[in-house]
Design a protein around this motif. Structure first.
Motif, PDB file in Angstrom:
ATOM      1  N   VAL A   1     -28.265   5.898  57.581  1.00  0.00           N
ATOM      2  CA  VAL A   1     -29.048   5.678  56.228  1.00  0.00           C
ATOM      3  C   VAL A   1     -29.253   7.261  55.595  1.00  0.00           C
ATOM      4  N   PHE A   2     -28.707   7.140  54.314  1.00  0.00           N
ATOM      5  CA  PHE A   2     -29.298   8.342  53.418  1.00  0.00           C
ATOM      6  C   PHE A   2     -29.822   7.528  52.219  1.00  0.00           C
ATOM      7  N   MET A   3     -31.106   7.903  51.850  1.00  0.00           N
ATOM      8  CA  MET A   3     -31.885   7.111  50.832  1.00  0.00           C
ATOM      9  C   MET A   3     -32.425   8.416  49.814  1.00  0.00           C
ATOM     10  N   VAL A   4     -32.438   8.062  48.614  1.00  0.00           N
ATOM     11  CA  VAL A   4     -32.830   9.007  47.601  1.00  0.00           C
ATOM     12  C   VAL A   4     -33.825   8.070  46.712  1.00  0.00           C
ATOM     13  N   GLU A   5     -35.066   8.785  46.433  1.00  0.00           N
ATOM     14  CA  GLU A   5     -36.198   8.034  45.941  1.00  0.00           C
ATOM     15  C   GLU A   5     -36.597   9.038  44.692  1.00  0.00           C
ATOM     16  N   ASN A   6     -36.727   8.388  43.474  1.00  0.00           N
ATOM     17  CA  ASN A   6     -37.103   9.239  42.209  1.00  0.00           C
ATOM     18  C   ASN A   6     -38.688   9.326  42.178  1.00  0.00           C
ATOM     19  N   GLY A   7     -38.814  10.635  41.982  1.00  0.00           N
ATOM     20  CA  GLY A   7     -40.394  10.936  41.940  1.00  0.00           C
ATOM     21  C   GLY A   7     -40.756  11.370  40.221  1.00  0.00           C
ATOM     22  N   THR A   8     -39.992  11.116  39.459  1.00  0.00           N
ATOM     23  CA  THR A   8     -40.064  11.395  38.162  1.00  0.00           C
ATOM     24  C   THR A   8     -39.797  10.242  37.117  1.00  0.00           C
ATOM     25  N   SER A   9     -39.562  10.719  35.871  1.00  0.00           N
ATOM     26  CA  SER A   9     -39.258   9.696  34.910  1.00  0.00           C
ATOM     27  C   SER A   9     -37.880   9.808  34.407  1.00  0.00           C
ATOM     28  N   SER A  10     -37.003  10.533  34.989  1.00  0.00           N
ATOM     29  CA  SER A  10     -35.608  10.752  34.680  1.00  0.00           C
ATOM     30  C   SER A  10     -34.733  10.164  36.156  1.00  0.00           C
ATOM     31  N   ALA A  11     -33.572   9.802  35.789  1.00  0.00           N
ATOM     32  CA  ALA A  11     -32.768   9.341  36.848  1.00  0.00           C
ATOM     33  C   ALA A  11     -32.436  10.301  37.771  1.00  0.00           C
ATOM     34  N   ILE A  12     -32.371  10.298  39.137  1.00  0.00           N
ATOM     35  CA  ILE A  12     -31.904  11.534  39.945  1.00  0.00           C
ATOM     36  C   ILE A  12     -30.572  11.076  40.429  1.00  0.00           C
ATOM     37  N   THR A  13     -29.609  12.094  40.514  1.00  0.00           N
ATOM     38  CA  THR A  13     -28.196  12.011  40.975  1.00  0.00           C
ATOM     39  C   THR A  13     -27.960  12.964  42.394  1.00  0.00           C
ATOM     40  N   ALA A  14     -27.639  12.143  43.505  1.00  0.00           N
ATOM     41  CA  ALA A  14     -27.183  12.936  44.752  1.00  0.00           C
ATOM     42  C   ALA A  14     -25.671  12.766  44.708  1.00  0.00           C
ATOM     43  N   THR A  15     -25.156  13.970  44.970  1.00  0.00           N
ATOM     44  CA  THR A  15     -23.759  13.966  44.845  1.00  0.00           C
ATOM     45  C   THR A  15     -23.403  14.370  46.461  1.00  0.00           C
ATOM     46  N   ILE A  16     -22.703  13.518  47.043  1.00  0.00           N
ATOM     47  CA  ILE A  16     -22.158  13.413  48.591  1.00  0.00           C
ATOM     48  C   ILE A  16     -21.045  13.389  48.651  1.00  0.00           C
ATOM     49  N   GLU A  17     -20.530  14.774  49.491  1.00  0.00           N
ATOM     50  CA  GLU A  17     -19.189  15.011  49.779  1.00  0.00           C
ATOM     51  C   GLU A  17     -18.899  13.880  51.205  1.00  0.00           C
ATOM     52  N   SER A  18     -19.947  14.056  52.207  1.00  0.00           N
ATOM     53  CA  SER A  18     -19.487  13.342  53.064  1.00  0.00           C
ATOM     54  C   SER A  18     -20.762  12.857  54.040  1.00  0.00           C
ATOM     55  N   ILE A  19     -20.791  11.661  54.915  1.00  0.00           N
ATOM     56  CA  ILE A  19     -21.625  11.184  55.573  1.00  0.00           C
ATOM     57  C   ILE A  19     -21.132  10.625  56.705  1.00  0.00           C
ATOM     58  N   GLN A  20     -21.402  11.015  58.143  1.00  0.00           N
ATOM     59  CA  GLN A  20     -20.742  10.415  59.115  1.00  0.00           C
ATOM     60  C   GLN A  20     -21.500  10.324  60.111  1.00  0.00           C
ATOM     61  N   ALA A  21     -21.229   9.601  61.391  1.00  0.00           N
ATOM     62  CA  ALA A  21     -22.069   9.487  62.602  1.00  0.00           C
ATOM     63  C   ALA A  21     -21.203   9.132  63.597  1.00  0.00           C
ATOM     64  N   ALA A  22     -21.497   9.106  64.876  1.00  0.00           N
ATOM     65  CA  ALA A  22     -20.719   8.540  65.974  1.00  0.00           C
ATOM     66  C   ALA A  22     -21.812   8.413  67.329  1.00  0.00           C
ATOM     67  N   ILE A  23     -21.399   7.530  67.859  1.00  0.00           N
ATOM     68  CA  ILE A  23     -22.046   7.354  69.317  1.00  0.00           C
ATOM     69  C   ILE A  23     -21.357   7.232  70.247  1.00  0.00           C
ATOM     70  N   VAL A  24     -21.476   7.672  71.741  1.00  0.00           N
ATOM     71  CA  VAL A  24     -20.474   7.486  72.820  1.00  0.00           C
ATOM     72  C   VAL A  24     -20.630   5.998  72.880  1.00  0.00           C
ATOM     73  N   ALA A  25     -19.416   5.395  73.174  1.00  0.00           N
ATOM     74  CA  ALA A  25     -19.244   3.794  73.421  1.00  0.00           C
ATOM     75  C   ALA A  25     -19.629   3.502  74.624  1.00  0.00           C
ATOM     76  N   SER A  26     -20.045   2.490  75.006  1.00  0.00           N
ATOM     77  CA  SER A  26     -20.318   1.878  76.361  1.00  0.00           C
ATOM     78  C   SER A  26     -19.233   1.757  77.356  1.00  0.00           C
TER      79      SER A  26
END
Length: 193
Positions: free
Chosen positions: A168-193
């Motif tokens: 998860v990547f969650m962004v929440e606004n704390g002001t009265s103007s919209a917030i923009t998050a610019t994301i280059e990459s988000i990755q995850a991995a887990i060892v398979a069973s």
């Protein structure tokens, strides 16, 4: 800043509006013998106007302000968070059921203290006894560096081993103007069973 492209998450324009991106399946947990890792690289346009959570979470990504919810049944998590919009401190969270923390300072302080800084965060569960937190922050236009160790967490009772966690990547606004998050990459991995 993002030579290979990026995408944006945009909150609503009122205090408390949030947006997120998450994996639909929830295959992650701190299972012994199954290491996992996650990494994100992003920038936000208003450092004093947002809160965020990045990592693994049991709750659905559209749950209101879940990063602030007290540890308890159904809200397990492992991740980074900025839990006060007008405070620059980045903290960590590790909890299973009622055990653990939802917002504790890192051993090596990390902040998000300038608009559009490029922040890279990494989380690694070693599959044995430690969750490691890494970070790198550079100004817009600067070349990112290697990730530096910010915290090692080893309280086994707090590791979410009985949960199905999603990335998860969650962004929440704390002001009265919209917030923009610019994301280059988000990755995850887990060892398979």
């Amino acid at each position: 800043d993002f030579l290979f492209g990026a995408f944006e998450l945009l909150t609503g324009g009122s205090d408390g509006h949030q947006t997120s991106i998450a994996s639909a399946p929830a295959p992650f947990s701190c299972t012994v013998g199954k290491p996992m890792w996650a990494k994100i690289r992003f920038a936000v346009n208003d450092h004093d106007g947002f809160e965020f959570f990045f990592g693994f979470a049991e709750v659905a990504a559209d749950t209101d302000s879940f990063h602030l919810t007290a540890a308890g049944s159904g809200v397990d998590r492992v991740g980074f968070l900025k839990d006060v919009h007008d405070n620059d401190a980045i903290k960590f969270a590790v909890c299973e059921n009622g055990n653990g923390t939802i917002g504790t300072a890192l051993d090596a302080a990390q902040t998000y203290d300038a608009d559009n800084s490029i922040l890279t965060l990494g989380i690694y569960w070693d599959g044995i006894s430690n969750i490691l937190f890494y970070a790198d922050k550079v100004a817009s236009g600067a070349k990112p560096g290697p990730l530096a160790s910010k915290h090692v967490y080893s309280t086994a009772a707090d590791f979410p081993q009985d949960s199905n966690l999603r990335l998860v990547f969650m962004v929440e606004n704390g002001t009265s103007s919209a917030i923009t998050a610019t994301i280059e990459s988000i990755q995850a991995a887990i060892v398979a069973s």
